[in-house]
Design a protein around this motif. Structure first.
Motif, short mmCIF file in Angstrom:
data_model
loop_
_atom_site.label_atom_id
_atom_site.label_comp_id
_atom_site.label_asym_id
_atom_site.label_seq_id
_atom_site.Cartn_x
_atom_site.Cartn_y
_atom_site.Cartn_z
N ALA A 138 0.86 -1.19 0.00
CA ALA A 138 0.00 0.00 0.00
C ALA A 138 0.89 1.23 0.00
O ALA A 138 2.06 1.18 0.40
N ARG A 139 0.32 2.34 -0.45
CA ARG A 139 1.07 3.59 -0.55
C ARG A 139 0.08 4.75 -0.54
O ARG A 139 -1.08 4.60 -0.93
N PHE A 140 0.54 5.90 -0.08
CA PHE A 140 -0.32 7.08 -0.06
C PHE A 140 -0.40 7.71 -1.45
O PHE A 140 0.56 7.67 -2.22
N THR A 141 -1.56 8.27 -1.75
CA THR A 141 -1.68 9.05 -2.98
C THR A 141 -0.87 10.32 -2.83
O THR A 141 -0.51 10.73 -1.72
N ASP A 142 -0.58 10.98 -3.94
CA ASP A 142 0.28 12.17 -3.92
C ASP A 142 -0.52 13.47 -3.77
O ASP A 142 -0.01 14.54 -4.08
N ASP A 143 -1.76 13.38 -3.28
CA ASP A 143 -2.57 14.58 -3.11
C ASP A 143 -1.96 15.51 -2.07
O ASP A 143 -1.39 15.07 -1.07
N SER A 181 -9.30 23.62 1.54
CA SER A 181 -10.00 23.93 0.29
C SER A 181 -9.02 24.43 -0.76
O SER A 181 -9.17 24.12 -1.95
N SER A 182 -7.99 25.16 -0.35
CA SER A 182 -6.98 25.62 -1.29
C SER A 182 -6.17 24.46 -1.85
O SER A 182 -5.95 24.36 -3.07
N GLY A 183 -5.75 23.56 -0.97
CA GLY A 183 -4.97 22.41 -1.43
C GLY A 183 -5.76 21.49 -2.32
O GLY A 183 -5.26 21.00 -3.34
N ARG A 184 -7.01 21.24 -1.94
CA ARG A 184 -7.85 20.35 -2.75
C ARG A 184 -8.18 20.97 -4.10
O ARG A 184 -8.22 20.28 -5.12
N ALA A 185 -8.42 22.29 -4.11
CA ALA A 185 -8.68 22.97 -5.38
C ALA A 185 -7.48 22.87 -6.31
O ALA A 185 -7.64 22.64 -7.52
N LEU A 186 -6.28 23.01 -5.77
CA LEU A 186 -5.09 22.90 -6.60
C LEU A 186 -4.91 21.48 -7.12
O LEU A 186 -4.54 21.28 -8.30
N ASP A 187 -5.17 20.47 -6.27
CA ASP A 187 -5.09 19.07 -6.71
C ASP A 187 -6.02 18.83 -7.89
O ASP A 187 -5.64 18.23 -8.91
N ARG A 188 -7.26 19.27 -7.76
CA ARG A 188 -8.26 19.01 -8.80
C ARG A 188 -7.97 19.84 -10.07
O ARG A 188 -8.21 19.38 -11.18
N GLY A 234 -16.70 24.49 3.04
CA GLY A 234 -15.47 23.96 2.47
C GLY A 234 -15.65 23.54 1.02
O GLY A 234 -14.79 23.77 0.17
N THR A 235 -16.81 22.92 0.73
CA THR A 235 -17.10 22.51 -0.64
C THR A 235 -17.27 23.72 -1.54
O THR A 235 -16.73 23.76 -2.66
N TYR A 236 -18.01 24.70 -1.09
CA TYR A 236 -18.24 25.93 -1.86
C TYR A 236 -16.91 26.60 -2.20
O TYR A 236 -16.65 26.95 -3.37
N TYR A 237 -16.05 26.78 -1.20
CA TYR A 237 -14.79 27.47 -1.44
C TYR A 237 -13.85 26.65 -2.32
O TYR A 237 -13.07 27.22 -3.10
N ARG A 238 -13.92 25.33 -2.23
CA ARG A 238 -13.09 24.50 -3.10
C ARG A 238 -13.41 24.74 -4.57
O ARG A 238 -12.52 24.97 -5.38
N TYR A 239 -14.71 24.70 -4.92
CA TYR A 239 -15.10 24.90 -6.31
C TYR A 239 -14.88 26.34 -6.75
O TYR A 239 -14.56 26.61 -7.92
#
Length: 258
Positions: A138-143, A181-188, A234-239
């Motif tokens: 197993a391994r972690f994703t690079d998110d 939300s900033s990190g997840r937005a950049l990942d996506r 958090g969802t709103y700010y991510r999008y």
């Protein structure tokens, strides 16, 4: 069977001792620290952990993979500094490792608190997270944020709770929501996903309804409502941040005006 515990830290003096103490039965504790200034490293070393220090921050996924690479046990349990294993879960971990046959990875149920209240419904529970696995399978994703363990085979589940002191105050909630939300937005955004004002509004409303109504967050009382609102925000700010990243990329690619 030997067990390595891995945890990444930065200024976790308040949590790290109780975290490691809850896994005192392990054979090895690897603490990968990224610039703590509050005594985290000293506390972890006093508990018996092998402390490794890094000077940069590549994101949660890559950092946890660094900790995984430093582990030597046949089994690995990944834990965050603000989490701790209950005695029931500790028993289940030992039993899973001792079993002659079975999955090479296991999820556990995480029970999180918000402003001192344990949340037992909504989006936060039951929160099944994969934490125990054989090293090499197993391994972690690079998110950058919201990383998870990706296992190469069947996954089982362990009883008992992983207690998570997630957000002790509203201020910590707002800070974490902004960072995540900033990190997840950049990942996506890097994955080619697009945002938009309409998407931010509709996904935010849906996140609230899912957490508060469909997953019965209302059963957690007033705090259940507050958590559902924070999930929606958090969802709103991510999008919204994805949309702004899209706009910035378009503007950067546009030819200069004549």
């Amino acid at each position: 069977m030997s067990l390595s515990v891995i945890v990444i830290t930065r200024n976790e003096a308040r949590h790290i001792d109780a975290c490691l103490a809850s896994l005192a039965f392990a054979d090895e504790w690897v603490v990968l620290d990224s610039g703590s200034t509050d005594g985290t490293r000293d506390i972890a070393a006093a508990r018996g952990a092998r402390v490794v220090t890094t000077s940069d921050w590549p994101g949660f996924g890559p950092q946890k993979n660094r900790a995984l690479e430093a582990a030597t046990g046949e089994w690995v349990f990944s834990i965050d500094a603000d989490e701790r294993v209950t005695p029931e879960l500790a028993h289940q971990i030992r039993a899973a490792m001792a079993a002659p046959a079975g999955p090479a990875a296991y999820t556990v149920s995480r029970l999180s608190s918000f402003c001192g209240v344990w949340m037992r419904h909504g989006d936060w529970y039951p929160d099944h997270v994969l934490r125990l696995f054989r090293r090499g399978q197993a391994r972690f994703t690079d998110d950058l944020v919201h990383e998870h363990v990706a296992a190469s085979g069947p996954v089982g589940h362990l009883d008992g709770h992983l207690l998570h002191e997630s957000m002790p105050s509203l201020e910590s909630c707002l800070d974490k929501m902004n960072r995540y939300s900033s990190g997840r937005a950049l990942d996506r955004h890097r994955a080619g996903k697009t945002g938009g004002l309409g998407a931010a509004l509709t996904h935010g409303v849906w996140a609230f309804l899912r957490s508060y109504v469909l997953r019965r967050g209302f059963l957690d009382g007033r705090m259940g409502f507050v958590v559902a609102v924070s999930v929606a925000e958090g969802t709103y700010y991510r999008y919204l941040k994805m949309w702004l990243l899209d706009r910035a990329a378009v503007e950067a690619a546009a030819p200069p005006a004549a």
